[in-house]
Design an enzyme around this catalytic site. Structure first.
Site, PDB file in Angstrom:
ATOM      1  N   LYS A  61       0.867  -1.185   0.000  1.00  0.00           N
ATOM      2  CA  LYS A  61       0.000   0.000   0.000  1.00  0.00           C
ATOM      3  C   LYS A  61       0.893   1.221   0.000  1.00  0.00           C
ATOM      4  O   LYS A  61       2.040   1.154   0.463  1.00  0.00           O
ATOM      5  CB  LYS A  61      -0.854   0.001   1.275  1.00  0.00           C
ATOM      6  N   GLY A  83     -22.540   4.840   3.917  1.00  0.00           N
ATOM      7  CA  GLY A  83     -21.654   5.243   2.810  1.00  0.00           C
ATOM      8  C   GLY A  83     -22.210   4.769   1.488  1.00  0.00           C
ATOM      9  O   GLY A  83     -21.932   3.666   1.038  1.00  0.00           O
ATOM     10  N   GLY A 141     -21.641   5.014  -1.691  1.00  0.00           N
ATOM     11  CA  GLY A 141     -20.686   5.360  -2.746  1.00  0.00           C
ATOM     12  C   GLY A 141     -20.449   4.203  -3.694  1.00  0.00           C
ATOM     13  O   GLY A 141     -21.364   3.408  -3.983  1.00  0.00           O
ATOM     14  N   ASN A 142     -19.200   4.076  -4.159  1.00  0.00           N
ATOM     15  CA  ASN A 142     -18.890   3.068  -5.181  1.00  0.00           C
ATOM     16  C   ASN A 142     -19.034   1.635  -4.696  1.00  0.00           C
ATOM     17  O   ASN A 142     -19.162   0.726  -5.504  1.00  0.00           O
ATOM     18  CB  ASN A 142     -17.473   3.288  -5.712  1.00  0.00           C
ATOM     19  N   VAL A 143     -18.988   1.422  -3.389  1.00  0.00           N
ATOM     20  CA  VAL A 143     -19.245   0.089  -2.841  1.00  0.00           C
ATOM     21  C   VAL A 143     -20.720  -0.027  -2.428  1.00  0.00           C
ATOM     22  O   VAL A 143     -21.406  -0.999  -2.749  1.00  0.00           O
ATOM     23  CB  VAL A 143     -18.324  -0.204  -1.628  1.00  0.00           C
ATOM     24  N   GLY A 144     -21.212   0.994  -1.713  1.00  0.00           N
ATOM     25  CA  GLY A 144     -22.563   0.947  -1.143  1.00  0.00           C
ATOM     26  C   GLY A 144     -23.670   0.866  -2.184  1.00  0.00           C
ATOM     27  O   GLY A 144     -24.612   0.062  -2.058  1.00  0.00           O
TER      28      GLY A 144
HETATM   29  P1  NAD Z   1     -16.657   6.420  -2.275  1.00  0.00           P
HETATM   30  O1  NAD Z   1     -15.902   7.676  -2.049  1.00  0.00           O
HETATM   31  O2  NAD Z   1     -17.182   6.104  -3.627  1.00  0.00           O
HETATM   32  O3  NAD Z   1     -17.909   6.349  -1.296  1.00  0.00           O
HETATM   33  C1  NAD Z   1     -17.841   6.619   0.066  1.00  0.00           C
HETATM   34  C2  NAD Z   1     -19.193   7.131   0.513  1.00  0.00           C
HETATM   35  O4  NAD Z   1     -19.137   7.308   1.915  1.00  0.00           O
HETATM   36  C3  NAD Z   1     -19.578   8.484  -0.091  1.00  0.00           C
HETATM   37  O5  NAD Z   1     -20.914   8.445  -0.487  1.00  0.00           O
HETATM   38  C4  NAD Z   1     -19.380   9.445   1.085  1.00  0.00           C
HETATM   39  O6  NAD Z   1     -20.298  10.544   1.025  1.00  0.00           O
HETATM   40  C5  NAD Z   1     -19.717   8.543   2.230  1.00  0.00           C
HETATM   41  N1  NAD Z   1     -19.206   9.007   3.532  1.00  0.00           N
HETATM   42  C6  NAD Z   1     -18.086   9.713   3.796  1.00  0.00           C
HETATM   43  N2  NAD Z   1     -18.007   9.964   5.122  1.00  0.00           N
HETATM   44  C7  NAD Z   1     -19.093   9.393   5.671  1.00  0.00           C
HETATM   45  C8  NAD Z   1     -19.584   9.302   6.994  1.00  0.00           C
HETATM   46  N3  NAD Z   1     -18.952   9.867   8.001  1.00  0.00           N
HETATM   47  N4  NAD Z   1     -20.737   8.617   7.220  1.00  0.00           N
HETATM   48  C9  NAD Z   1     -21.400   8.058   6.199  1.00  0.00           C
HETATM   49  N5  NAD Z   1     -20.998   8.116   4.932  1.00  0.00           N
HETATM   50  C10 NAD Z   1     -19.857   8.780   4.680  1.00  0.00           C
HETATM   51  O7  NAD Z   1     -15.691   5.262  -1.736  1.00  0.00           O
HETATM   52  P2  NAD Z   1     -15.780   3.724  -2.083  1.00  0.00           P
HETATM   53  O8  NAD Z   1     -14.938   3.414  -3.250  1.00  0.00           O
HETATM   54  O9  NAD Z   1     -17.230   3.308  -2.066  1.00  0.00           O
HETATM   55  O10 NAD Z   1     -15.011   3.108  -0.834  1.00  0.00           O
HETATM   56  C11 NAD Z   1     -15.634   3.011   0.438  1.00  0.00           C
HETATM   57  C12 NAD Z   1     -14.784   2.124   1.323  1.00  0.00           C
HETATM   58  O11 NAD Z   1     -14.635   0.841   0.727  1.00  0.00           O
HETATM   59  C13 NAD Z   1     -13.355   2.600   1.586  1.00  0.00           C
HETATM   60  O12 NAD Z   1     -12.986   2.136   2.871  1.00  0.00           O
HETATM   61  C14 NAD Z   1     -12.544   1.849   0.551  1.00  0.00           C
HETATM   62  O13 NAD Z   1     -11.188   1.728   0.930  1.00  0.00           O
HETATM   63  C15 NAD Z   1     -13.252   0.515   0.584  1.00  0.00           C
HETATM   64  N6  NAD Z   1     -13.084  -0.307  -0.616  1.00  0.00           N
HETATM   65  C16 NAD Z   1     -13.453   0.146  -1.837  1.00  0.00           C
HETATM   66  C17 NAD Z   1     -13.326  -0.683  -2.952  1.00  0.00           C
HETATM   67  C18 NAD Z   1     -13.782  -0.244  -4.314  1.00  0.00           C
HETATM   68  O14 NAD Z   1     -13.794  -1.091  -5.205  1.00  0.00           O
HETATM   69  N7  NAD Z   1     -14.203   0.985  -4.512  1.00  0.00           N
HETATM   70  C19 NAD Z   1     -12.770  -1.957  -2.806  1.00  0.00           C
HETATM   71  C20 NAD Z   1     -12.419  -2.405  -1.534  1.00  0.00           C
HETATM   72  C21 NAD Z   1     -12.583  -1.568  -0.441  1.00  0.00           C
END
Ligand code: NAD
Length: 369
Positions: free
Chosen positions: A80, A178, A180-183
């Site tokens: 990382k 959250g 976002g891209n995972v949720g």
């Molecule tokens: P993202 O930025 O697309 O989404 C994150 C979401 O969380 C956003 O909607 C943001 O508004 C929200 N958020 C931020 N602070 C918050 C809070 N205090 N309370 C509630 N919601 C909040 O990020 P992502 O890519 O969805 O990644 C989210 C997590 O998943 C991270 O920990 C990342 O490391 C992990 N992850 C992502 C992937 C991937 O493929 N994108 C893969 C493995 C792990």
């Protein structure tokens, strides 16, 4: 020569192999790279860009990548990196290119995207080093956030875990921290299995409706207005209220350590699938398990992104990435939960035990042991 033993405080039988501090005086680029273990192959792990990223955070995340990659059966170790900068205010292309030039000869590390970096950042890294995953489609990349592969894997994980707690997904309630891209894709794929989303949050607040939120409409609202709180047919609550919502499934998919000993007692769920990395402290995970709440650890549940990155690196297709994500996550979830329920152990301890054994076996093949 005198060595400051403190810097080896966190080393164990797996690593980390390298902790590198980088500084480039002209641009003032400051970064940390941790190559944790490369027994299975060159380390894959994201570049996190944040003003407050620390060596310890990068070290923890690098170890998580070692476990995630070996559990997923990838020919890659874990690493990382962290660039200490605010992605909203810096000249991103300049700082990413400077970082990439500094790691050009660190051949055992293949960077990918993480918080604060994206496909374009990976295109700059690739241009400088010929080594990166999570590339734009134009450069042969498989756009993992566009296809929502991590959320897809999280949904498959829930589909296996439900059997251990006698939960029927059809009609089960879901809450996502959250959106976002995972949720978002997790909500979409689980809705396809009959699950009803009742609550979702982002950095501006929580939206709640006990009768259910329309997932496609909520995604549209989030993408067009920037927040789930603009969804009309629901009650707007505080961010912190989300954890208290009575639900069957909870998916934390935003920040690290969001559930800790300070608040784990308010969680009102039956099953937690960790979409984010390290969203729950280890002692809170144990406390939740003791209360009868099943928690599937992050590096088992959210491996879809790195599985796809590895498929991309080895010139595979989008369809094979989805297939490998589904098969790997289902198999690993079953293996771990079978052991949790037969040996009466905690899920993380069980998963870490299995992953460690696999890394040690890989090290033996390399004559490192
Ligand atoms: P993202 O930025 O697309 O989404 C994150 C979401 O969380 C956003 O909607 C943001 O508004 C929200 N958020 C931020 N602070 C918050 C809070 N205090 N309370 C509630 N919601 C909040 O990020 P992502 O890519 O969805 O990644 C989210 C997590 O998943 C991270 O920990 C990342 O490391 C992990 N992850 C992502 C992937 C991937 O493929 N994108 C893969 C493995 C792990």
């Amino acid at each position: 020569m005198q060595i400051d033993e403190q810097i080896f405080e966190f080393t164990d039988e797996l690593g980390p192999e390298k902790i590198i501090h980088l500084y480039e005086p002209r641009t003032r680029m400051k970064a940390i790279v941790v190559v944790d273990n490369t027994a299975a192959g060159p380390a894959i792990g994201g570049i996190r860009m944040a003003p407050d990223v620390t060596v310890n955070e990068v070290r923890r995340l690098a170890r998580a990548m070692t476990y995630k990659n070996i559990m997923a059966g990838l020919p890659h170790g874990g690493g990382k990196s962290g660039i200490i900068a605010d992605p909203k205010t810096v000249n991103k292309e300049q700082i990413i290119r400077t970082f990439a030039r500094a790691i050009k000869n660190l051949l055992e590390y293949i960077p990918g995207p993480d918080m604060g970096t994206d496909e374009s950042s990976m295109a700059y890294v690739y241009d400088e080093t010929s080594r990166a995953v999570g590339l734009p489609r134009e450069l042969g990349g498989i756009p993992l956030d566009e296809i929502g592969v991590t959320g897809y894997g999280v949904a498959e994980c829930a589909d296996v875990a439900k059997d251990y707690i006698n939960l029927d997904l059809n009609g089960a309630r879901l809450v996502i921290e959250g959106f976002g891209n995972v949720g978002k894709p997790a909500a979409r794929f689980l809705a396809g299995k009959g699950v009803i989303l009742v609550g979702a949050s982002d950095s501006r607040g929580t939206i709640y409706n006990s009768k259910g939120l329309d997932v496609e409409e909520l995604i549209r609202v989030k993408e067009s207005t920037g927040s789930v709180t603009n969804y009309k047919d629901g009650e707007v609550l505080k961010i912190t209220d989300l954890l208290m919502i009575n639900t069957d499934i909870l998916i934390p998919a935003a920040r690290p350590d969001v559930i800790s000993d300070a608040n784990s007692d308010v969680v009102d769920a039956k099953l937690i699938i960790e979409g984010a990395n390290i969203p729950i402290t280890e002692s809170a995970e144990r406390a939740l398990h003791d209360r009868g709440i099943l928690v599937v650890p992050d590096f088992v549940a959210n491996a879809g992104g790195v599985i796809t990155a590895s498929v991309e690196y080895h010139a595979g297709t989008e369809a094979s990435a989805l297939d490998k994500t589904k098969n790997t996550i289902r198999r690993n979830t079953k293996e771990i939960l079978d052991k949790v329920y037969s040996d009466k152990t905690y899920p993380r301890e069980t998963a870490v035990g299995i992953a460690r054994q696999r890394v040690l076996r890989a090290m033996k093949y390399r004559e490192w042991m």
